[in-house]
Scaffold this active site. Structure first.
Site, mmCIF file in Angstrom:
data_model
loop_
_atom_site.group_PDB
_atom_site.id
_atom_site.type_symbol
_atom_site.label_atom_id
_atom_site.label_comp_id
_atom_site.label_asym_id
_atom_site.label_seq_id
_atom_site.Cartn_x
_atom_site.Cartn_y
_atom_site.Cartn_z
ATOM 1 N N TYR A 7 53.801 -13.092 38.644
ATOM 2 C CA TYR A 7 54.122 -14.436 39.128
ATOM 3 C C TYR A 7 54.777 -14.422 40.503
ATOM 4 C CZ TYR A 7 58.635 -12.776 37.504
ATOM 5 O OH TYR A 7 59.755 -12.008 37.315
ATOM 6 N N GLY A 8 55.062 -13.251 41.034
ATOM 7 C CA GLY A 8 55.852 -13.184 42.271
ATOM 8 C C GLY A 8 55.175 -12.350 43.338
ATOM 9 N N THR A 9 55.906 -11.359 43.840
ATOM 10 C CA THR A 9 55.434 -10.586 44.995
ATOM 11 C C THR A 9 54.288 -9.645 44.653
ATOM 12 O OG1 THR A 9 57.108 -8.874 44.599
ATOM 13 C CG2 THR A 9 57.702 -10.688 46.084
ATOM 14 N N LEU A 10 53.967 -9.474 43.377
ATOM 15 C CA LEU A 10 52.828 -8.631 42.981
ATOM 16 C C LEU A 10 51.511 -9.410 42.959
ATOM 17 C CD1 LEU A 10 54.484 -6.573 40.084
ATOM 18 C CD2 LEU A 10 53.611 -5.627 42.236
ATOM 19 N N GLU A 77 59.809 -2.226 40.143
ATOM 20 C CA GLU A 77 60.679 -3.210 39.491
ATOM 21 C C GLU A 77 61.893 -2.570 38.811
ATOM 22 O OE1 GLU A 77 60.045 -5.933 40.525
ATOM 23 O OE2 GLU A 77 57.885 -6.248 40.683
#
Ligand code: PCA
Length: 143
Positions: A7-10, A77
């Site tokens: 949902y983010g920087t990936l 992470e």
């Protein structure tokens, strides 16, 4: 193969996409339950807090991941760092454009509420991490 919801920087086109070696399932996905996503700290780091029922259904992408892809993203992470790292937990997600297909179980990187300092600046909860948000992303990690 296991599924990973990001949902983010990936996500594709976002700053850590190069670490994501998973095979994308086409379409937009979202968490079945509302979960609070915040931008944390001066680095505006996106984080879903493991507090199902709060916030919004979070939108993201779904990837099939093998063990080596997971190892690389777990390192990014900081899985296993009990002070500041994320946890990788399983949640249910659904295809936004095919809700009739039902829920799929996928991993997600999330943090328990107690792992976030109460005085840490936070923006949100947000339903989706966008390019406008990532323009303010600063990697504050040490590696
Ligand atoms: N990377 C993971 C969790 C938060 C982040 O920036 C992701 O994109 O899902």
């Amino acid at each position: 193969m296991p599924l990973l919801f990001v949902y983010g920087t990936l996500k594709h086109g976002f700053p850590n996409a190069h670490v994501n070696a998973g095979i994308r399932r086409p379409g937009r996905f979202r968490t079945c339950s509302p979960m609070p996503m915040y931008l944390l700290g001066d680095g505006h780091v996106p984080c879903v807090v493991h507090a199902p029922g709060q916030g919004h259904q979070v939108h993201g992408e779904l990837y099939e991941v093998d063990a080596s892809a997971l190892v690389a993203m777990d390192k990014l992470e900081r899985i296993g760092d009990d002070a500041i790292g994320y946890l990788r937990l399983e949640i249910d997600v659904e295809a936004v454009d095919d809700l009739a297909a039902g829920a799929l179980t996928a991993f997600i990187y999330t943090k328990p509420p107690e792992r976030i300092p109460p005085d840490e600046p936070r923006i949100g909860p947000l339903p989706e991490y966008t390019q406008q948000h990532t323009a303010r992303f600063r990697w504050t990690g040490i590696d």
